[in-house]
Design a protein around this motif. Structure first.
Motif, PDB file in Angstrom:
ATOM      1  N   LEU A   1       0.475  -1.024  -0.286  1.00  0.00           N
ATOM      2  CA  LEU A   1       0.448   0.171  -0.073  1.00  0.00           C
ATOM      3  C   LEU A   1       0.809   1.189   0.203  1.00  0.00           C
ATOM      4  CD1 LEU A   1      -2.932  -1.251   2.550  1.00  0.00           C
ATOM      5  CD2 LEU A   1      -3.033  -1.409   0.602  1.00  0.00           C
ATOM      6  N   VAL A   2       2.428   0.783   0.448  1.00  0.00           N
ATOM      7  CA  VAL A   2       2.847   2.625   0.260  1.00  0.00           C
ATOM      8  C   VAL A   2       3.631   3.029  -1.127  1.00  0.00           C
ATOM      9  CG1 VAL A   2       5.283   2.961   2.176  1.00  0.00           C
ATOM     10  CG2 VAL A   2       3.680   1.657   2.790  1.00  0.00           C
ATOM     11  N   GLU A   3       3.755   4.314  -0.629  1.00  0.00           N
ATOM     12  CA  GLU A   3       4.150   5.392  -2.133  1.00  0.00           C
ATOM     13  C   GLU A   3       5.149   5.211  -1.518  1.00  0.00           C
ATOM     14  OE1 GLU A   3       1.708   7.934  -3.196  1.00  0.00           O
ATOM     15  OE2 GLU A   3      -0.312   7.335  -2.992  1.00  0.00           O
ATOM     16  N   GLU A   4       6.767   5.371  -2.620  1.00  0.00           N
ATOM     17  CA  GLU A   4       7.946   5.968  -1.594  1.00  0.00           C
ATOM     18  C   GLU A   4       8.269   6.860  -1.221  1.00  0.00           C
ATOM     19  OE1 GLU A   4      12.508   5.459  -3.966  1.00  0.00           O
ATOM     20  OE2 GLU A   4      11.053   4.928  -5.046  1.00  0.00           O
ATOM     21  N   SER A   5       7.347   7.821  -1.769  1.00  0.00           N
ATOM     22  CA  SER A   5       7.215   8.605  -0.873  1.00  0.00           C
ATOM     23  C   SER A   5       6.925   9.177   0.416  1.00  0.00           C
ATOM     24  CB  SER A   5       6.391  10.084  -1.748  1.00  0.00           C
ATOM     25  OG  SER A   5       5.055   9.475  -1.745  1.00  0.00           O
ATOM     26  N   TRP A   6       6.495   8.143   0.632  1.00  0.00           N
ATOM     27  CA  TRP A   6       5.787   7.914   2.039  1.00  0.00           C
ATOM     28  C   TRP A   6       6.701   7.558   3.129  1.00  0.00           C
ATOM     29  CZ3 TRP A   6       0.987   4.250   2.716  1.00  0.00           C
ATOM     30  CH2 TRP A   6       0.025   5.312   1.665  1.00  0.00           C
ATOM     31  N   LEU A   7       8.176   7.647   2.462  1.00  0.00           N
ATOM     32  CA  LEU A   7       9.251   6.480   3.998  1.00  0.00           C
ATOM     33  C   LEU A   7       9.795   8.182   4.176  1.00  0.00           C
ATOM     34  CD1 LEU A   7      10.889   4.173   1.184  1.00  0.00           C
ATOM     35  CD2 LEU A   7       9.867   3.453   3.591  1.00  0.00           C
ATOM     36  N   GLU A   8       9.893   9.254   3.512  1.00  0.00           N
ATOM     37  CA  GLU A   8      10.352  10.559   3.580  1.00  0.00           C
ATOM     38  C   GLU A   8       9.602  10.669   4.847  1.00  0.00           C
ATOM     39  OE1 GLU A   8      11.057  12.534   0.477  1.00  0.00           O
ATOM     40  OE2 GLU A   8      12.272  10.733  -0.374  1.00  0.00           O
ATOM     41  N   GLN A   9       8.380  10.967   4.977  1.00  0.00           N
ATOM     42  CA  GLN A   9       7.609  11.613   5.768  1.00  0.00           C
ATOM     43  C   GLN A   9       6.971  11.208   7.353  1.00  0.00           C
ATOM     44  OE1 GLN A   9       5.945  14.434   4.249  1.00  0.00           O
ATOM     45  NE2 GLN A   9       6.529  14.020   2.673  1.00  0.00           N
ATOM     46  N   GLY A  10       8.140   9.948   7.561  1.00  0.00           N
ATOM     47  CA  GLY A  10       8.819   9.512   8.759  1.00  0.00           C
ATOM     48  C   GLY A  10       7.508   8.322   9.137  1.00  0.00           C
ATOM     49  N   TYR A  11       7.069   7.825  10.628  1.00  0.00           N
ATOM     50  CA  TYR A  11       6.239   7.121  11.233  1.00  0.00           C
ATOM     51  C   TYR A  11       4.879   7.350  11.501  1.00  0.00           C
ATOM     52  CZ  TYR A  11       4.910   4.041  15.208  1.00  0.00           C
ATOM     53  OH  TYR A  11       4.210   3.029  15.697  1.00  0.00           O
TER      54      TYR A  11
END
Length: 465
Positions: A179-189
């Protein structure tokens, strides 16, 4: 029963579902597609493939059947053969069965994997990851998706990531990661947690379940709740009852409640219209009353199981036919409520309401119990929460059993109409409030003990008079 999309994702394929059982295969390698076609043939599944689009023509099979189909003797023994060239995508058939989905999702999110093992049911699974990207972002993602802990250590050319999960939990993690988009990783927990919550909310809003016909939503709730509780059952009325003891069970016994039914059926084929944080329905009701409450409680169940320090016992009741006059709540066997100290219902319109009475004339709780929620909201910076009077709900039934009870806003407005809307950010705020209430379980215990002492003193005084 899983869908074909779930079976594919959980076992490592990276496809895009265009519509039910129809998949775009442009993101998948030729060798992995060939393994997929061989597996479908082995399971006698009819399908059609043309111009990069796969259409499944047969009925779904169970996950156990699919796992048996894609497994074979010595699978995973040849792992490493896919490192012939830099950045080459892993070959699914060369990966251990229960780690293949995670490996593919880790690669999809931009991390290069250098090896893996699913632990074979005897030890922790692990994935070796190149040092090209920061490991901390991936660890935050895994924690947000329910891993209780993620251990990693640094090698010369890689990170070694250990996952202490059961085999079915590894499959669940792969599905969640899809479900995750790669850009989410930079947004944090916290951002990732919030996006997961929105996905759960959308799933629930798309499940029909008018009063008296709650079977599909009940089945969904049972599937989602089961991993996080000790016992779960359906009573004679159709209510879902569950309970779990946390960390010795020395604290309070808390009842969480939402209702399964909608007042009208969700219109077939309708779309959820998203305007920023405000969601509505393209036709008919949205169904946030009380799908929003269900989402909050399922989120809370996962939080309790994986991240909370709460000590005590929790009970869950998802009732049927609430919209018909609290029918399901009235049918709950009294023994299930025995020993319950307090109840938290999530079935109130608007934002920030802590409902402590029905119309001001029938109290749901002692004033100190409602004030506790106000205090926690202030301490944790969750603005706008205040006690108020409200209407009838399952909360009334629990209060009639002398259980300290409140009903919290779930973010919806204009319920039971085509103008129904849901503020999804406010709904997530309710989930955050419950996290903080449970994190302050010692303070909650003290409040409940104080109420009991006061009530006992009043009883003694009245007896003396």
């Amino acid at each position: 029963m899983k869908t074909w999309n779930q079976l594919f994702v959980r076992c490592g394929w990276v496809l895009v579902e265009k519509e039910k059982d129809v998949f775009a295969c442009k993101n998948e390698t030729e060798v992995n597609l060939q393994f997929l076609f061989q597996s479908l043939d082995k399971a006698n599944i009819r399908y059609h493939f043309n111009k990069g689009v796969l259409t499944i023509l047969s009925s779904i099979i169970s996950e156990d059947q699919w796992l048996e189909t894609v497994d074979y003797d010595y699978r995973g023994r040849g792992e490493g053969l896919w490192f012939d060239s830099s950045k080459e995508q892993p070959k699914i058939h060369e990966l251990d069965l229960f780690i293949s989905g995670i490996v593919r999702q880790v690669n999809r999110l931009g991390y290069e994997t250098l090896g893996s093992c699913d632990g074979h049911g005897r030890r922790a699974a692990h994935v070796m990851i190149s040092k090209e990207k920061k490991i901390e972002e991936l660890v935050e993602l895994l924690l947000a998706f329910g891993c209780k802990s993620v251990n990693w250590r640094e090698h010369r050319n890689s990170y070694h990531l250990s996952l202490h999960l059961k085999q079915h939990e590894l499959l669940d993690l792969a599905e969640n990661m899809s479900l995750v988009e790669e850009s989410w990783l930079e947004q944090g927990y916290e951002f990732i947690k919030q996006q997961r919550f929105y996905h759960l909310l959308e799933q629930l809003l798309n499940i029909p379940g008018v009063s008296g016909n709650e079977e599909r939503v009940r089945k969904f709730v049972i599937e989602k709740l089961t991993p996080y509780v000790d016992h779960i059952s359906v009573d004679r009325a159709g209510n879902v009852l569950a309970e779990k003891i946390y960390r010795g069970g020395h604290g309070p016994v808390i009842l969480f409640n939402a209702h399964l039914d909608t007042v009208y059926e969700i219109e077939p084929g309708r779309k959820i219209v998203k305007n920023g944080n405000t969601w509505s329905s393209s036709k008919g009701i949205l169904g946030a009353d009380d799908r929003a409450g269900i989402a909050v409680l399922l989120h809370t169940a996962e939080y309790l199981s994986q991240h909370s320090s709460f000590s005590g016992k929790v009970k869950f009741i998802f009732t049927v036919e609430e919209e018909c006059g609290l029918v399901g709540a009235r049918e709950v066997d009294e023994y299930f409520l025995w020993g319950t100290d307090a109840a938290i219902v999530v079935d109130r319109r608007g934002t920030g309401d802590i409902v402590t009475s029905c119309g001001g004339y029938f109290p749901f709780c002692h004033p100190q119990y409602g004030a506790f929620f106000e205090e926690i909201a202030v301490i944790e910076g969750l603005n706008g929460w205040a006690t108020t009077k409200g209407g009838s709900s399952d909360t009334r039934i629990w209060a009639e059993h002398s259980i300290e009870s409140v009903n919290l806003s779930a973010g919806y407005r204009n319920e039971h109409t085509e103008e129904e809307i849901l503020d999804v950010e406010a709904c997530y705020g309710t989930a955050q409030l419950l996290e903080e209430v449970l994190r302050n379980d010692k303070k909650l215990r003290a409040v409940l003990r104080g109420i009991k002492r006061e009530q006992f003193a009043d009883t003694i005084l009245k007896t003396a008079l």
